[in-house]
Write a protein that holds these residues in place. Structure first.
Motif, mmCIF file in Angstrom:
data_model
loop_
_atom_site.group_PDB
_atom_site.id
_atom_site.type_symbol
_atom_site.label_atom_id
_atom_site.label_comp_id
_atom_site.label_asym_id
_atom_site.label_seq_id
_atom_site.Cartn_x
_atom_site.Cartn_y
_atom_site.Cartn_z
ATOM 1 N N TYR A 62 4.407 -5.864 0.182
ATOM 2 C CA TYR A 62 5.230 -5.488 1.108
ATOM 3 C C TYR A 62 4.609 -3.983 1.705
ATOM 4 N N VAL A 63 4.061 -4.341 2.940
ATOM 5 C CA VAL A 63 3.630 -3.109 3.845
ATOM 6 C C VAL A 63 4.215 -2.943 5.104
ATOM 7 N N ALA A 64 4.678 -1.841 5.531
ATOM 8 C CA ALA A 64 5.503 -1.495 6.912
ATOM 9 C C ALA A 64 4.992 -0.211 7.431
ATOM 10 N N THR A 65 5.058 -0.563 8.572
ATOM 11 C CA THR A 65 4.967 0.696 9.546
ATOM 12 C C THR A 65 6.452 1.109 10.116
ATOM 13 N N THR A 66 6.694 2.530 10.248
ATOM 14 C CA THR A 66 7.922 2.833 10.862
ATOM 15 C C THR A 66 7.662 4.070 11.585
ATOM 16 N N ASP A 118 -7.487 1.958 9.526
ATOM 17 C CA ASP A 118 -6.320 1.101 9.540
ATOM 18 C C ASP A 118 -5.754 0.903 8.148
ATOM 19 N N MET A 119 -4.985 1.804 7.702
ATOM 20 C CA MET A 119 -4.554 2.076 6.264
ATOM 21 C C MET A 119 -3.531 1.006 6.032
ATOM 22 N N PRO A 120 -2.642 0.412 6.712
ATOM 23 C CA PRO A 120 -1.730 -0.576 6.507
ATOM 24 C C PRO A 120 -2.524 -1.640 6.187
ATOM 25 N N GLN A 121 -3.391 -2.221 6.754
ATOM 26 C CA GLN A 121 -4.284 -3.196 6.518
ATOM 27 C C GLN A 121 -5.030 -3.350 5.259
ATOM 28 N N ILE A 122 -5.676 -1.951 4.921
ATOM 29 C CA ILE A 122 -6.166 -1.924 3.612
ATOM 30 C C ILE A 122 -5.222 -1.865 2.580
ATOM 31 N N MET A 123 -4.060 -1.323 2.529
ATOM 32 C CA MET A 123 -3.070 -1.412 1.592
ATOM 33 C C MET A 123 -2.751 -3.057 1.385
ATOM 34 N N ALA A 124 -2.599 -3.497 2.355
ATOM 35 C CA ALA A 124 -2.158 -4.949 2.516
ATOM 36 C C ALA A 124 -3.473 -5.782 1.723
ATOM 37 N N ALA A 125 -4.510 -5.494 1.961
ATOM 38 C CA ALA A 125 -5.575 -6.218 1.192
ATOM 39 C C ALA A 125 -5.697 -6.015 -0.119
ATOM 40 N N PHE A 172 -2.711 0.443 -6.420
ATOM 41 C CA PHE A 172 -2.260 -0.828 -5.979
ATOM 42 C C PHE A 172 -2.986 -1.900 -6.755
ATOM 43 N N GLU A 173 -4.198 -1.757 -6.793
ATOM 44 C CA GLU A 173 -4.968 -2.835 -7.628
ATOM 45 C C GLU A 173 -4.248 -3.205 -8.885
ATOM 46 N N ARG A 174 -3.843 -2.002 -9.564
ATOM 47 C CA ARG A 174 -3.201 -2.438 -10.961
ATOM 48 C C ARG A 174 -1.757 -3.026 -10.706
ATOM 49 N N GLY A 175 -1.338 -2.823 -9.665
ATOM 50 C CA GLY A 175 -0.074 -3.603 -9.239
ATOM 51 C C GLY A 175 1.139 -2.778 -9.821
ATOM 52 N N HIS A 176 1.113 -1.292 -9.940
ATOM 53 C CA HIS A 176 2.394 -0.692 -10.374
ATOM 54 C C HIS A 176 3.439 -0.888 -9.592
ATOM 55 N N ASN A 236 3.182 -10.187 1.459
ATOM 56 C CA ASN A 236 2.044 -10.673 1.064
ATOM 57 C C ASN A 236 0.693 -10.947 2.170
ATOM 58 N N GLY A 237 0.649 -9.972 2.626
ATOM 59 C CA GLY A 237 -0.533 -9.898 3.695
ATOM 60 C C GLY A 237 -0.328 -10.345 5.084
ATOM 61 N N GLN A 238 0.752 -11.067 5.192
ATOM 62 C CA GLN A 238 1.053 -11.629 6.532
ATOM 63 C C GLN A 238 2.021 -10.678 7.251
#
Lengths: 86, 384, 298
Positions: free
Chosen positions: C174-178, C162-169, C111-115, C239-241
């Motif tokens: 785009y981060v979503a839960t479902t 809290d994985m979604p927030q970690i990934m958003a950080a 994720f940091e590398r932005g693939h 984008n984090g929001q």
């Protein structure tokens, strides 16, 4: 069958495993109150519920494991679970 | 064209000319000069490749695995702890029959931490299903990469390959290296032609699991591929010799073994020192020769046995040790020479960068002639 | 691009338990991706029930390497595809152990590398394939085989990571839960994720009848209760929001808890009011943080 190189396989092979044999309860699609909404087909974890020529839905008993999700979620309560006759 | 260059840069040149599409590596001493140079080449447009700067060696080899399965030639380089961290991926890539090529800048394993050379890192991966080639100088380190790609990618082999060369002793040493032209390399090493790949037009499942009904046969197929690699290595080594004037058709290099009574056995840069020592001893009338194991996997049993058929004794310089047993080369040699009556002395030597000099080689020959048992050679008794 | 709900790319004959949330979720994921995709899976239930050699259930290209490297393998796949100017999307589908715990290094790096790939975590909140051991995704007080309830234990002692927030950080666009209980929501979010450039993360609540202790016919009902109690907030982040939240008429958490054997010790032999209150507090905090409530509770 000779082995593939590196333990690979092409699609279709899981169909050789007839998971219908696992079933203890069987969904009966009564086609009575059915509204053809298709939820049963959408939520089947086995991809084993299909639309028939009349637009109703039926289970493929070769693969249906009898989990009962379709009967539980059918909004019209048109699917009945009965004990499997072996 | 011959240029004076550092061993790491000679390897980077070979990688550039081999045209990998994806490079992924993580910095670790003494491998860094290779990957830094490759990063420069990509930045300068001299190498049309993507360099994935990963967060660990584990991811480096995993990214290479993914790219290789997608149909691209790949490259990585590491050493020591980095290779240890890749352990799981190494076995996995070989079992998936993906022809990755990776340089190992051989270095000791921790603890104690040591950045200096021995062969414990790559030797510890000997069972992983990778080909292992050991270079004795910078030119060989360069050349063996082309051969590694050719053999690994050959559809009768399809196993990954490590080109091992000694950390610092070769990685950081400047030597004259003949760098071929791109057209010459292209003629020897054509574009990657994957046996199978991830492709939406022809979907394949890679990396399935095998029940006891199948697992052994998959492992046996790897063994057969590894045995076929011997022939492919010889053919490619011969063709390389015809094209570039440096012949690698033998899996082992025999040096003054024709009439030798005592054979030294070594791998890597140590062979240069041993050859010098042999020349001196030969001048004194001692019948000594060297067997350089250029290929450790597949282990060249037949070639070793043939090369050593005339000797009375063998002294092995093992730059690794299986704690609780012997050196890895020693064990292979005992297996190979079983029943021949040839005496074997296995010397664990040169661990963690301990120098092995010509006088040490002479002493080891003396020990072999005296019929001594296996030893850790050159221990500093005063600190024990 | 419309989702073809009739497209079947996850085949019959796989060996998932009857009523498996993962199998349903994966099937829905593939309806959303369509054929032009390469799927990477880490080791886990999904990998095991779908690919005993040679019986693959995958009708799209699929690769499994190891437990902890799916994101790194996907990185290599993605870069190799771009180098070959190919069009396939790259999607990881894996479990919570591979995502929250053992694979987090590779996931963070990728994720940091932005693939440009989508990572879908099918979260069944424990290591189910090895026999229901707790993971970083296991909720507070759930009894698992390595966090068993007992005379001195109410089960898992820590709340879910809290994985979604970690990934958003990480800067994920785009981060979503479902949840598998909401098939249309799941498919739409997967489609959005694969059509968003950059690394996207979708966390799917995937009830596990075997691991949680309920009848396979209740997988969707349980999934809905998790959402309706506020224990599984359903939202999207761009984008984090936080940009979209599924509003609910919130039910008390015990309606969800008491349906599952993993929480049975909170009700029998005696009702553990204090512990139930703590779990209710988690739901209340979720409701407050994400604005889940349709209207304030009376």
């Amino acid at each position: 069958m000779t082995l593939s190189v590196g333990c690979t396989a092409r699609p279709g092979k899981s169909r050789e495993n007839r998971t219908g044999a696992w079933r203890t309860f069987k969904p009966n699609f009564k086609h009575d109150k059915c509204t053809k909404c298709g939820i049963c087909a959408l939520i089947c974890p086995e991809s084993a519920v299909h639309e028939n020529q009349d637009g109703f839905y039926d289970a493929d008993y070769n693969y249906c494991k009898g989990c009962g999700l379709c009967a539980e979620e059918c909004p019209a309560e048109d699917i009945e679970m009965t004990r499997e006759e072996k | 064209m011959t240029q004076i260059m550092e061993g790491s840069h000679a390897v980077a040149e070979a990688v550039r000319l081999s045209k990998p599409g994806v490079i992924s590596a993580y910095p670790i001493t003494p491998q860094t000069h290779i990957v830094e140079r490759l990063a420069e080449m990509v930045a300068d447009g001299l190498l049309e490749a993507d360099y994935i700067t990963v967060e660990s060696e584990f991811s480096a080899l995993s990214a290479c695995l993914g790219a290789s399965a997608t149909g691209v030639r790949v490259y990585s380089a590491t050493t020591s702890q980095g290779l240890a961290l890749m352990f799981e991926v190494c076995f996995n890539a070989a079992g998936m029959r993906l022809p990755l090529v990776m340089t190992i800048a051989n270095r000791a394993l921790s603890a104690p931490l040591s950045i200096w050379n021995d062969h414990q890192d790559s030797i510890s991966l000997r069972d992983s299903g990778w080909l292992q080639l050991y270079a004795q100088d910078c030119q060989e380190a360069h050349d063996l990469h082309y051969i590694a790609y050719r053999v690994a990618e050959d559809h009768s082999v399809l196993l990954p390959a490590m080109v091992c060369f000694d950390g610092f002793v070769l990685t950081h040493t400047y030597e004259p290296v003949d760098i071929p032209g791109q057209e010459e390399v292209d003629a020897f090493l054509p574009a990657f032609s994957p046996y199978q790949r991830l492709d939406a037009r022809d979907p394949i499942s890679f990396g399935m699991y095998a029940t006891p009904d199948y697992y052994m046969e998959f492992r046996y197929e790897m063994e057969r591929a590894m045995q076929r690699a011997k022939g492919v290595l010889k053919e490619c080594g011969k063709e390389f010799g015809e094209r570039f004037g440096r012949d690698y058709s033998d899996l082992v290099e025999s040096y003054r073994l024709e009439d030798a009574d005592t054979a030294l056995v070594a791998m890597g840069s140590l062979c240069g020192t041993v050859k010098d020592a042999i020349d001196e001893m030969r001048g004194e009338g001692k019948k000594v020769g060297l067997l350089n194991l250029r290929v450790f996997r597949p282990f060249p049993f037949e070639d070793v046995k043939k090369a050593l058929s005339g000797v009375s004794r063998v002294a092995i310089l093992d730059k690794n040790v299986s704690i609780g047993s012997k050196g890895a080369v020693g064990l292979e040699m005992r297996d190979t020479l079983y029943g021949t009556g040839i005496e074997i002395l296995d010397c664990i030597a040169g661990l963690g960068g301990r120098d092995i000099r010509k006088r040490d080689v002479r002493r080891i020959v003396g020990l072999a002639e005296a019929g001594g048992g296996d030893i850790f050679y050159g221990l500093r008794e005063e600190v024990l | 691009m419309a989702i073809d709900k009739t497209l079947e790319l996850f085949d019959c004959g796989h060996r998932a338990c009857a009523g498996c949330g993962h199998a349903l979720g994966t099937r829905l994921v593939l309806k959303a991706t369509g054929r032009d995709v390469i799927v990477v899976s880490p080791t886990g239930c999904l990998e095991v029930f779908s690919t005993p050699y040679p019986e693959t259930a995958w009708r799209v290209p699929w690769i499994h390497s190891l437990f902890e490297n799916a994101a790194a393998v996907a990185s290599g796949v993605e870069v190799a595809l771009k180098r070959q100017k190919r069009s396939e999307k790259v999607v990881v589908v894996g479990g919570d152990g591979a995502t929250f715990d053992i694979g987090v290094l590779c996931l963070s790096g990728a994720f940091e590398r932005g693939h440009d790939f989508t990572y879908i975590c099918m979260d069944n909140e424990a290591y189910m394939n090895t026999g229901i051991q707790r993971s970083g995704a296991t909720p507070y007080d759930a009894s698992t085989t390595t966090s068993p309830a007992g005379a001195r234990s109410f089960g898992n002692r820590r709340p879910k990571k809290d994985m979604p927030q970690i990934m958003a950080a990480h800067g994920a666009p785009y981060v979503a839960t479902t949840s598998v209980a909401y098939p249309m929501d799941l498919m739409q979010k997967v489609e959005r994720a694969i059509n968003t450039e950059g690394p996207c993360y979708v966390q799917v609540h995937s009830p596990c009848c075997t691991g949680w202790g309920f009848e396979g016919s209740q997988t969707i009902a349980i999934g809905k209760l998790a959402v309706e109690t506020g224990l599984w907030p359903v939202f999207e982040m761009n984008n984090g929001q936080v940009t979209k939240v599924k509003k609910i008429m919130r039910k008390p958490v015990e309606e969800y808890l008491k349906q599952q054997k993993r929480f049975r010790h909170l009700f029998k032999p005696i009702r553990q009011e204090a512990e139930i209150a703590k779990i209710q507090a988690i739901a209340d905090a979720n409701a407050s943080r994400y604005g889940l409530d349709l209207k304030p509770r009376k």
